[in-house]
Design a protein around this motif. Structure first.
Motif, PDB file in Angstrom:
ATOM      1  N   SER A  52       0.830  -1.204   0.000  1.00  0.00           N
ATOM      2  CA  SER A  52       0.000   0.000   0.000  1.00  0.00           C
ATOM      3  C   SER A  52       0.862   1.251   0.000  1.00  0.00           C
ATOM      4  O   SER A  52       0.590   2.216  -0.722  1.00  0.00           O
ATOM      5  N   TYR A  53       1.929   1.224   0.819  1.00  0.00           N
ATOM      6  CA  TYR A  53       2.828   2.372   0.852  1.00  0.00           C
ATOM      7  C   TYR A  53       3.587   2.531  -0.463  1.00  0.00           C
ATOM      8  O   TYR A  53       3.851   3.655  -0.902  1.00  0.00           O
ATOM      9  N   VAL A  54       3.936   1.427  -1.098  1.00  0.00           N
ATOM     10  CA  VAL A  54       4.625   1.503  -2.391  1.00  0.00           C
ATOM     11  C   VAL A  54       3.708   2.156  -3.421  1.00  0.00           C
ATOM     12  O   VAL A  54       4.122   3.063  -4.158  1.00  0.00           O
ATOM     13  N   ILE A  58       4.450   5.754  -5.052  1.00  0.00           N
ATOM     14  CA  ILE A  58       4.599   5.946  -6.495  1.00  0.00           C
ATOM     15  C   ILE A  58       3.673   7.044  -6.984  1.00  0.00           C
ATOM     16  O   ILE A  58       4.061   7.926  -7.761  1.00  0.00           O
ATOM     17  N   LEU A  59       2.427   7.019  -6.494  1.00  0.00           N
ATOM     18  CA  LEU A  59       1.463   8.045  -6.885  1.00  0.00           C
ATOM     19  C   LEU A  59       1.962   9.441  -6.510  1.00  0.00           C
ATOM     20  O   LEU A  59       1.953  10.365  -7.333  1.00  0.00           O
ATOM     21  N   VAL A  60       2.429   9.596  -5.272  1.00  0.00           N
ATOM     22  CA  VAL A  60       2.887  10.912  -4.810  1.00  0.00           C
ATOM     23  C   VAL A  60       4.163  11.341  -5.531  1.00  0.00           C
ATOM     24  O   VAL A  60       4.334  12.518  -5.859  1.00  0.00           O
ATOM     25  N   ILE A  61       5.054  10.401  -5.808  1.00  0.00           N
ATOM     26  CA  ILE A  61       6.268  10.731  -6.566  1.00  0.00           C
ATOM     27  C   ILE A  61       5.905  11.282  -7.934  1.00  0.00           C
ATOM     28  O   ILE A  61       6.450  12.302  -8.387  1.00  0.00           O
ATOM     29  N   SER A 199      -9.094  -7.392   0.361  1.00  0.00           N
ATOM     30  CA  SER A 199      -9.929  -6.351   0.988  1.00  0.00           C
ATOM     31  C   SER A 199      -9.162  -5.616   2.081  1.00  0.00           C
ATOM     32  O   SER A 199      -9.271  -4.394   2.227  1.00  0.00           O
ATOM     33  N   GLY A 200      -8.372  -6.356   2.844  1.00  0.00           N
ATOM     34  CA  GLY A 200      -7.536  -5.723   3.867  1.00  0.00           C
ATOM     35  C   GLY A 200      -6.497  -4.811   3.247  1.00  0.00           C
ATOM     36  O   GLY A 200      -6.203  -3.731   3.767  1.00  0.00           O
ATOM     37  N   LEU A 201      -5.946  -5.246   2.109  1.00  0.00           N
ATOM     38  CA  LEU A 201      -4.957  -4.430   1.405  1.00  0.00           C
ATOM     39  C   LEU A 201      -5.595  -3.126   0.919  1.00  0.00           C
ATOM     40  O   LEU A 201      -4.974  -2.064   0.981  1.00  0.00           O
ATOM     41  N   ALA A 202      -6.846  -3.223   0.431  1.00  0.00           N
ATOM     42  CA  ALA A 202      -7.554  -2.030  -0.030  1.00  0.00           C
ATOM     43  C   ALA A 202      -7.803  -1.060   1.120  1.00  0.00           C
ATOM     44  O   ALA A 202      -7.612   0.157   0.980  1.00  0.00           O
ATOM     45  N   VAL A 203      -8.228  -1.596   2.270  1.00  0.00           N
ATOM     46  CA  VAL A 203      -8.442  -0.748   3.448  1.00  0.00           C
ATOM     47  C   VAL A 203      -7.119  -0.115   3.876  1.00  0.00           C
ATOM     48  O   VAL A 203      -7.056   1.071   4.242  1.00  0.00           O
ATOM     49  N   GLY A 204      -6.040  -0.896   3.825  1.00  0.00           N
ATOM     50  CA  GLY A 204      -4.720  -0.373   4.168  1.00  0.00           C
ATOM     51  C   GLY A 204      -4.294   0.749   3.242  1.00  0.00           C
ATOM     52  O   GLY A 204      -3.706   1.742   3.680  1.00  0.00           O
ATOM     53  N   LEU A 205      -4.631   0.599   1.936  1.00  0.00           N
ATOM     54  CA  LEU A 205      -4.280   1.643   0.973  1.00  0.00           C
ATOM     55  C   LEU A 205      -4.993   2.946   1.304  1.00  0.00           C
ATOM     56  O   LEU A 205      -4.389   4.017   1.251  1.00  0.00           O
ATOM     57  N   LEU A 206      -6.268   2.848   1.655  1.00  0.00           N
ATOM     58  CA  LEU A 206      -7.005   4.052   2.036  1.00  0.00           C
ATOM     59  C   LEU A 206      -6.418   4.678   3.299  1.00  0.00           C
ATOM     60  O   LEU A 206      -6.389   5.899   3.450  1.00  0.00           O
ATOM     61  N   ALA A 207      -5.945   3.835   4.217  1.00  0.00           N
ATOM     62  CA  ALA A 207      -5.385   4.345   5.480  1.00  0.00           C
ATOM     63  C   ALA A 207      -4.080   5.101   5.263  1.00  0.00           C
ATOM     64  O   ALA A 207      -3.760   6.022   6.023  1.00  0.00           O
ATOM     65  N   VAL A 208      -3.320   4.719   4.219  1.00  0.00           N
ATOM     66  CA  VAL A 208      -1.996   5.331   4.029  1.00  0.00           C
ATOM     67  C   VAL A 208      -1.943   6.252   2.814  1.00  0.00           C
ATOM     68  O   VAL A 208      -0.926   6.902   2.577  1.00  0.00           O
ATOM     69  N   ALA A 209      -3.033   6.319   2.034  1.00  0.00           N
ATOM     70  CA  ALA A 209      -2.986   7.014   0.743  1.00  0.00           C
ATOM     71  C   ALA A 209      -2.526   8.456   0.863  1.00  0.00           C
ATOM     72  O   ALA A 209      -1.791   8.957   0.006  1.00  0.00           O
ATOM     73  N   PHE A 210      -2.947   9.151   1.926  1.00  0.00           N
ATOM     74  CA  PHE A 210      -2.643  10.566   2.049  1.00  0.00           C
ATOM     75  C   PHE A 210      -1.541  10.836   3.076  1.00  0.00           C
ATOM     76  O   PHE A 210      -1.369  11.967   3.536  1.00  0.00           O
ATOM     77  N   ALA A 211      -0.797   9.774   3.417  1.00  0.00           N
ATOM     78  CA  ALA A 211       0.269   9.928   4.414  1.00  0.00           C
ATOM     79  C   ALA A 211       1.344  10.904   3.959  1.00  0.00           C
ATOM     80  O   ALA A 211       1.982  11.570   4.777  1.00  0.00           O
ATOM     81  N   PHE A 212       1.555  10.983   2.642  1.00  0.00           N
ATOM     82  CA  PHE A 212       2.619  11.836   2.126  1.00  0.00           C
ATOM     83  C   PHE A 212       2.157  13.271   1.876  1.00  0.00           C
ATOM     84  O   PHE A 212       2.917  14.088   1.385  1.00  0.00           O
ATOM     85  N   ARG A 242      13.704  10.584  -0.631  1.00  0.00           N
ATOM     86  CA  ARG A 242      14.014  10.435   0.794  1.00  0.00           C
ATOM     87  C   ARG A 242      12.759  10.125   1.609  1.00  0.00           C
ATOM     88  O   ARG A 242      12.803   9.306   2.528  1.00  0.00           O
ATOM     89  N   ILE A 243      11.652  10.761   1.263  1.00  0.00           N
ATOM     90  CA  ILE A 243      10.397  10.479   1.954  1.00  0.00           C
ATOM     91  C   ILE A 243      10.028   9.014   1.795  1.00  0.00           C
ATOM     92  O   ILE A 243       9.613   8.338   2.739  1.00  0.00           O
ATOM     93  N   SER A 244      10.166   8.495   0.587  1.00  0.00           N
ATOM     94  CA  SER A 244       9.818   7.097   0.336  1.00  0.00           C
ATOM     95  C   SER A 244      10.676   6.158   1.176  1.00  0.00           C
ATOM     96  O   SER A 244      10.174   5.183   1.763  1.00  0.00           O
ATOM     97  N   VAL A 245      11.956   6.452   1.254  1.00  0.00           N
ATOM     98  CA  VAL A 245      12.864   5.607   2.040  1.00  0.00           C
ATOM     99  C   VAL A 245      12.498   5.651   3.517  1.00  0.00           C
ATOM    100  O   VAL A 245      12.430   4.612   4.191  1.00  0.00           O
ATOM    101  N   PHE A 246      12.230   6.852   4.045  1.00  0.00           N
ATOM    102  CA  PHE A 246      11.904   6.980   5.465  1.00  0.00           C
ATOM    103  C   PHE A 246      10.613   6.243   5.805  1.00  0.00           C
ATOM    104  O   PHE A 246      10.531   5.520   6.796  1.00  0.00           O
ATOM    105  N   TYR A 247       9.591   6.443   4.990  1.00  0.00           N
ATOM    106  CA  TYR A 247       8.308   5.786   5.260  1.00  0.00           C
ATOM    107  C   TYR A 247       8.413   4.279   5.119  1.00  0.00           C
ATOM    108  O   TYR A 247       7.987   3.519   5.999  1.00  0.00           O
ATOM    109  N   LEU A 248       8.956   3.821   3.996  1.00  0.00           N
ATOM    110  CA  LEU A 248       9.028   2.378   3.764  1.00  0.00           C
ATOM    111  C   LEU A 248       9.924   1.699   4.789  1.00  0.00           C
ATOM    112  O   LEU A 248       9.619   0.606   5.280  1.00  0.00           O
TER     113      LEU A 248
END
Length: 463
Positions: A52-54, A58-61, A199-212, A242-248
């Motif tokens: 989900s974070y990947v 990618i979207l934010v990058i 379904s859990g992955l989808a919920v996880g994506l919504l939880a982290v989508a706007f983290a950046f 750098r943001i991607s590295v720190f988060y991941l």
């Protein structure tokens, strides 16, 4: 159609350096949400939240690359609102700018309320007292020269980045069994990589989508840097990776060292997954340490958002989207009235949260949750429209890769995220609310543009 001329925002100062922009971008995305909210996505998706974070990364990058492309070509304190107007007209510029301003104002109120509550507990006083002191202090900071603001944000961000680096070092030391009193689980927690399925992955994506979210501020600040085009080009390239590295890196360690079912939303520093991992290393005073870091994160974000909202209003006044009095600057070339107006509305936001009806607060925060989705979509469409014009003028210093394929792919990703939010009952209201707000702002912006008597200093690409 006409090609736009450069919008230099010459009334503002130019005291920010590339290091200020870079650390500002890093610090804006590393906030209390990372320290307190990371466990929500991990609980929903298990270790698969890394995917989900990947996807979100990618979207934010891609979005930031396109925003950086436009900002390096034409630095403007209105950032994506200015580019939206240049690409599609007043309805886009007005709606994007005021939507982002509204989002930041609401978040400002949340952050100063949260920081005040923690500091109040330290000193045994009501939270509004240290909160008010912090507001007065940052008002002074923002009314001084922009270089002073940049230095504060630089060191605030430096502290947060340093904490993340230390956390990564300690976390990997725990994982590799270097601490003698800790028995590392290795990668055993990854054995059940996707415990809740797709379904859990989808919920996880919504939880982290706007983290950046928050990185956008560096393109607003670019107009006040010493060499705007060069600074924004360097800062965008540095920040997104750098943001991607720190988060991941952080999420990988949390997933590896803590069972996913023990995680969730953290209301206090003691429940933060960062705190829990540092406690595994028997570090004394770790809860108080994390409380300090969370307060720094909240105050840093508050400071940055005073800056961003004031510069947006300054830009609006030049474009005819706000009264002209907001473009008045002091001897330090800081838009004084715009800064004060941001603080007034921040107090209104705090008052709504403390005394406002719960249903109103929920509606407002639903709009905040969906606003970034619209902003990312419009950044993408603006970049697609403006790219050929910037290229003909030889202005491109940052280039989005594989144009136009990747920009359109990014737009499809944003639309897909919106569909996913509509599918999720808890997130559906965010999309509906922000669609109504964006529609109303767009109609208002259309008529504001028609009524404007003076032309904006840069032409739009629309007739």
């Amino acid at each position: 159609m006409t090609t736009p001329t450069v919008d230099t925002d010459t009334q503002l100062g130019h005291g920010l350096k590339t290091r200020h922009l870079t650390m500002m971008g890093l610090g804006s995305a590393i906030g209390a949400g990372l320290f307190l909210g990371t466990g929500v996505g991990i609980q929903a998706a298990g270790p698969a939240v890394l995917l989900s974070y990947v996807v979100a990364g990618i979207l934010v990058i891609f979005v930031m690359r396109m925003l950086g492309e436009m900002a390096a070509a034409r630095p403007a304190s209105g950032s994506f609102a200015t580019y939206g107007r240049q690409a599609f007209g007043d309805w886009a510029g007005f709606s994007l700018g005021w939507l982002y301003w509204f989002m930041l104002i609401m978040v400002m109120g949340t952050e100063i309320t949260g920081a005040g509550a923690i500091m109040g507990a330290w000193f045994g006083v009501e939270g509004w007292i240290p909160g008010l002191i912090a507001v007065v202090f940052f008002t002074i900071v923002n009314l001084a020269s922009v270089r002073g603001f940049g230095e504060f944000e630089y060191w605030f961000a430096f502290i947060k980045v340093a904490v993340i680096v230390v956390f990564l070092v300690i976390g990997f030391a725990l994982l590799f069994g270097i601490f003698p009193n800790y028995d590392s689980p290795g990668l055993s927690h990854f054995a059940d990589f996707m415990p809740n399925g797709v379904s859990g992955l989808a919920v996880g994506l919504l939880a982290v989508a706007f983290a950046f979210g928050g990185i956008e501020i560096i393109t607003i600040a670019a107009a006040e840097s010493e060499k705007p085009s060069e600074s924004i080009a360097a800062a965008v390239k540095a920040v997104i990776w750098r943001i991607s590295v720190f988060y991941l890196g952080s999420v990988f360690l949390i997933s590896a060292l803590l069972p996913y079912e023990t995680l969730g939303g953290a209301d206090v520093a003691a429940e933060s997954p960062f705190t829990r991992i540092l406690e595994l290393a028997d570090i004394p005073g770790v809860v108080t340490f994390m409380e300090v870091i969370i307060v720094v994160a909240l105050l840093s974000a508050f400071n940055a958002q005073i800056y961003a909202t004031s510069r947006l209003v300054f830009s609006f006044s030049e474009q005819g989207y706000a009264p002209k009095l907001f473009n008045k600057v002091n001897e330090h070339k800081v838009p004084t009235i715009a800064v004060i107006s941001s603080l007034v509305f921040a107090f209104v936001s705090v008052a709504l949260q403390v005394w406002g009806p719960a249903n109103l607060i929920n509606i407002l925060f639903n709009a905040v949750g969906g606003a970034l989705l619209v902003i990312w979509a419009m950044i993408t469409l603006s970049a697609i429209r403006l790219r050929p014009h910037f290229e003909r003028e030889g202005l491109l210093k940052v280039r989005m890769w594989a144009y136009p394929f990747l920009p359109w792919f990014t737009f499809i990703m944003v639309v897909g995220l919106g569909v996913l939010m509509l599918w999720d009952e808890s997130a559906r209201m965010q999309v509906v609310t922000v669609a109504v707000v964006f529609g109303a702002l767009s109609i208002t912006g259309f008529f504001v543009g028609k009524a404007r008597k003076e032309p904006v200093k840069d032409d739009t690409l629309t007739r």
